[in-house]
Design an enzyme around this catalytic site. Structure first.
Site, PDB file in Angstrom:
ATOM      1  N   ALA A 140       0.835  -1.207   0.000  1.00 58.59           N
ATOM      2  CA  ALA A 140       0.000   0.000   0.000  1.00 58.59           C
ATOM      3  C   ALA A 140       0.861   1.245   0.000  1.00 58.59           C
ATOM      4  O   ALA A 140       1.953   1.274   0.569  1.00 58.59           O
ATOM      5  CB  ALA A 140      -0.927   0.012   1.215  1.00 58.59           C
ATOM      6  N   GLU A 146      -2.420 -12.763  -3.925  1.00 62.83           N
ATOM      7  CA  GLU A 146      -3.800 -12.714  -4.412  1.00 62.83           C
ATOM      8  C   GLU A 146      -4.196 -11.256  -4.568  1.00 62.83           C
ATOM      9  O   GLU A 146      -3.813 -10.432  -3.742  1.00 62.83           O
ATOM     10  CB  GLU A 146      -4.771 -13.351  -3.407  1.00 62.83           C
ATOM     11  CG  GLU A 146      -4.818 -14.846  -3.459  1.00 62.83           C
ATOM     12  CD  GLU A 146      -4.142 -15.445  -2.244  1.00 62.83           C
ATOM     13  OE1 GLU A 146      -3.971 -14.714  -1.249  1.00 62.83           O
ATOM     14  OE2 GLU A 146      -3.768 -16.621  -2.301  1.00 62.83           O
ATOM     15  N   ASN A 206      -8.882  -4.679  -9.112  1.00 62.27           N
ATOM     16  CA  ASN A 206      -7.816  -3.767  -8.677  1.00 62.27           C
ATOM     17  C   ASN A 206      -6.795  -3.548  -9.806  1.00 62.27           C
ATOM     18  O   ASN A 206      -5.716  -4.147  -9.836  1.00 62.27           O
ATOM     19  CB  ASN A 206      -7.131  -4.315  -7.423  1.00 62.27           C
ATOM     20  CG  ASN A 206      -6.271  -3.279  -6.738  1.00 62.27           C
ATOM     21  OD1 ASN A 206      -5.941  -2.255  -7.334  1.00 62.27           O
ATOM     22  ND2 ASN A 206      -5.911  -3.540  -5.497  1.00 62.27           N
ATOM     23  N   TYR A 237       1.812  -5.529 -10.507  1.00 60.93           N
ATOM     24  CA  TYR A 237       2.358  -6.892 -10.449  1.00 60.93           C
ATOM     25  C   TYR A 237       2.760  -7.401 -11.832  1.00 60.93           C
ATOM     26  O   TYR A 237       3.800  -8.033 -11.996  1.00 60.93           O
ATOM     27  CB  TYR A 237       1.344  -7.841  -9.785  1.00 60.93           C
ATOM     28  CG  TYR A 237       0.963  -7.431  -8.384  1.00 60.93           C
ATOM     29  CD1 TYR A 237       1.935  -6.987  -7.483  1.00 60.93           C
ATOM     30  CD2 TYR A 237      -0.358  -7.474  -7.932  1.00 60.93           C
ATOM     31  CE1 TYR A 237       1.604  -6.589  -6.191  1.00 60.93           C
ATOM     32  CE2 TYR A 237      -0.689  -7.091  -6.637  1.00 60.93           C
ATOM     33  CZ  TYR A 237       0.290  -6.641  -5.776  1.00 60.93           C
ATOM     34  OH  TYR A 237      -0.037  -6.255  -4.502  1.00 60.93           O
TER      35      TYR A 237
HETATM   36  C1  LIG Z   1      -1.674  -0.438  -5.915  1.00 63.26           C
HETATM   37  C2  LIG Z   1      -0.820   0.600  -5.187  1.00 63.26           C
HETATM   38  C3  LIG Z   1      -0.063  -0.087  -4.052  1.00 63.26           C
HETATM   39  C4  LIG Z   1       0.184   1.203  -6.203  1.00 63.26           C
HETATM   40  O1  LIG Z   1       1.036   2.083  -5.479  1.00 63.26           O
HETATM   41  P1  LIG Z   1       1.901   3.250  -6.163  1.00 63.26           P
HETATM   42  O2  LIG Z   1       2.983   3.588  -5.217  1.00 63.26           O
HETATM   43  O3  LIG Z   1       1.008   4.328  -6.618  1.00 63.26           O
HETATM   44  O4  LIG Z   1       2.487   2.486  -7.445  1.00 63.26           O
HETATM   45  P2  LIG Z   1       3.769   2.905  -8.306  1.00 63.26           P
HETATM   46  O5  LIG Z   1       3.827   4.408  -8.421  1.00 63.26           O
HETATM   47  O6  LIG Z   1       4.955   2.200  -7.778  1.00 63.26           O
HETATM   48  O7  LIG Z   1       3.348   2.325  -9.723  1.00 63.26           O
HETATM   49  C5  LIG Z   1       4.020   1.230 -10.325  1.00 63.26           C
HETATM   50  C6  LIG Z   1       3.193   0.773 -11.525  1.00 63.26           C
HETATM   51  O8  LIG Z   1       1.944   0.213 -11.077  1.00 63.26           O
HETATM   52  C7  LIG Z   1       0.900   0.523 -12.025  1.00 63.26           C
HETATM   53  N1  LIG Z   1      -0.083   1.428 -11.418  1.00 63.26           N
HETATM   54  C8  LIG Z   1       0.013   2.038 -10.201  1.00 63.26           C
HETATM   55  N2  LIG Z   1      -1.100   2.761  -9.961  1.00 63.26           N
HETATM   56  C9  LIG Z   1      -1.897   2.623 -11.050  1.00 63.26           C
HETATM   57  C10 LIG Z   1      -3.179   3.117 -11.392  1.00 63.26           C
HETATM   58  N3  LIG Z   1      -3.859   3.933 -10.558  1.00 63.26           N
HETATM   59  N4  LIG Z   1      -3.729   2.737 -12.556  1.00 63.26           N
HETATM   60  C11 LIG Z   1      -3.077   1.915 -13.403  1.00 63.26           C
HETATM   61  N5  LIG Z   1      -1.830   1.403 -13.140  1.00 63.26           N
HETATM   62  C12 LIG Z   1      -1.258   1.762 -11.982  1.00 63.26           C
HETATM   63  C13 LIG Z   1       1.584   1.218 -13.174  1.00 63.26           C
HETATM   64  O9  LIG Z   1       2.013   0.210 -14.063  1.00 63.26           O
HETATM   65  C14 LIG Z   1       2.766   1.869 -12.473  1.00 63.26           C
HETATM   66  O10 LIG Z   1       3.834   2.169 -13.331  1.00 63.26           O
HETATM   67  P3  LIG Z   1       3.849   3.619 -14.068  1.00 63.26           P
HETATM   68  O11 LIG Z   1       3.549   4.662 -13.040  1.00 63.26           O
HETATM   69  O12 LIG Z   1       5.255   3.684 -14.601  1.00 63.26           O
HETATM   70  O13 LIG Z   1       2.787   3.549 -15.108  1.00 63.26           O
HETATM   71  C15 LIG Z   1      -1.678   1.781  -4.635  1.00 63.26           C
HETATM   72  O14 LIG Z   1      -2.562   2.229  -5.647  1.00 63.26           O
HETATM   73  C16 LIG Z   1      -2.471   1.448  -3.379  1.00 63.26           C
HETATM   74  O15 LIG Z   1      -1.991   1.603  -2.254  1.00 63.26           O
HETATM   75  N6  LIG Z   1      -3.726   0.967  -3.579  1.00 63.26           N
HETATM   76  C17 LIG Z   1      -4.578   0.593  -2.445  1.00 63.26           C
HETATM   77  C18 LIG Z   1      -4.074  -0.670  -1.775  1.00 63.26           C
HETATM   78  C19 LIG Z   1      -4.023  -1.843  -2.732  1.00 63.26           C
HETATM   79  O16 LIG Z   1      -4.939  -2.063  -3.506  1.00 63.26           O
HETATM   80  N7  LIG Z   1      -2.920  -2.634  -2.666  1.00 63.26           N
HETATM   81  C20 LIG Z   1      -2.682  -3.751  -3.536  1.00 63.26           C
HETATM   82  C21 LIG Z   1      -3.378  -4.976  -3.126  1.00 63.26           C
HETATM   83  S1  LIG Z   1      -2.512  -5.893  -1.867  1.00 63.26           S
END
Ligand SMILES: CC(C)(COP(=O)(O)OP(=O)(O)OC[C@H]1O[C@@H](n2cnc3c(N)ncnc32)[C@H](O)[C@@H]1OP(=O)(O)O)[C@@H](O)C(=O)NCCC(=O)NCCS
Length: 164
Positions: free
Chosen positions: A90, A123, A128, A135
């Site tokens: 997260a 999982e 999402n 991933y």
């Molecule tokens: C999923 C999550 C952890 C991504 O965190 P983040 O720090 O914003 O991700 P990053 O900046 O490292 O992004 C890495 C890649 O992930 C993908 N990505 C991240 N956010 C995205 C979005 N909103 N839509 C589409 N792709 C996305 C992209 O491929 C991105 O690469 P890019 O920015 O070069 O396009 C964040 O949105 C989050 O905390 N979500 C809520 C909790 C959750 O769902 N956790 C995962 C399930 S366990």
């Protein structure tokens, strides 16, 4: 290169710093957990996680201009035999799309490789998209579906694996 503080782990990012969570970090981790998930982990569950020797919580932090560090995000994973199982990743909502989760995941997989793991598993909710993209970007592939895995809305989980 800057010298690492005590407990700090090498980071692939110029400003993001990595270290393992301690009990003192519970409020900051809970604050992100609470806004990031529909069914956040309880304080008790997180606290218990810290006591399991197979479990690791890695924090990504960044220095603040006025000094001190701000928590940006984290990953929670288990290392059991030759498998890294990722339970939770997260990022604080205002820090998203800066590469925080990518750094957390990179460090998680590096830790697994260090510990001679051959497989990473997780999982993820079918809906999402952000996490699925994250991933897939690491090469995780979908290998199955757990129907109605998330009890709240009966949403399916996609099971993903990556050979390390
Ligand atoms: C999923 C999550 C952890 C991504 O965190 P983040 O720090 O914003 O991700 P990053 O900046 O490292 O992004 C890495 C890649 O992930 C993908 N990505 C991240 N956010 C995205 C979005 N909103 N839509 C589409 N792709 C996305 C992209 O491929 C991105 O690469 P890019 O920015 O070069 O396009 C964040 O949105 C989050 O905390 N979500 C809520 C909790 C959750 O769902 N956790 C995962 C399930 S366990």
């Amino acid at each position: 290169m800057r010298r690492l503080r005590e407990g700090e782990l090498p980071s692939p990012h110029p400003t993001f710093q990595l270290r393992q969570m301690t009990h003192d970090d519970l409020p900051a981790v809970m604050a992100i957990e609470a806004v990031a998930f529909r069914n956040p982990w309880s304080l008790e569950l997180l606290r218990r996680e810290l006591s399991h020797e197979w479990s690791t919580i890695l924090l990504v932090e960044e220095p603040l201009p006025q000094g001190g560090l701000r928590l940006l995000g984290f990953s929670i994973f288990w290392i059991v035999h030759d498998e890294v199982h990722i339970l939770n990743v997260a990022t604080a909502p205002e820090q998203r799309r800066r590469g925080v989760a990518r750094v957390a995941l990179e460090a998680t997989l590096a830790r697994g490789r260090e510990r001679k793991c051959t497989l990473a598993t997780l999982e993820v909710r079918r809906s999402n998209e952000a996490a699925l993209n994250l991933y897939k970007g690491f090469g995780f592939r979908a290998v199955g579906i757990r129907p109605n895995y998330y009890a709240d809305e009966g949403e399916d989980a996609i099971v993903m694996v990556l050979d390390l």
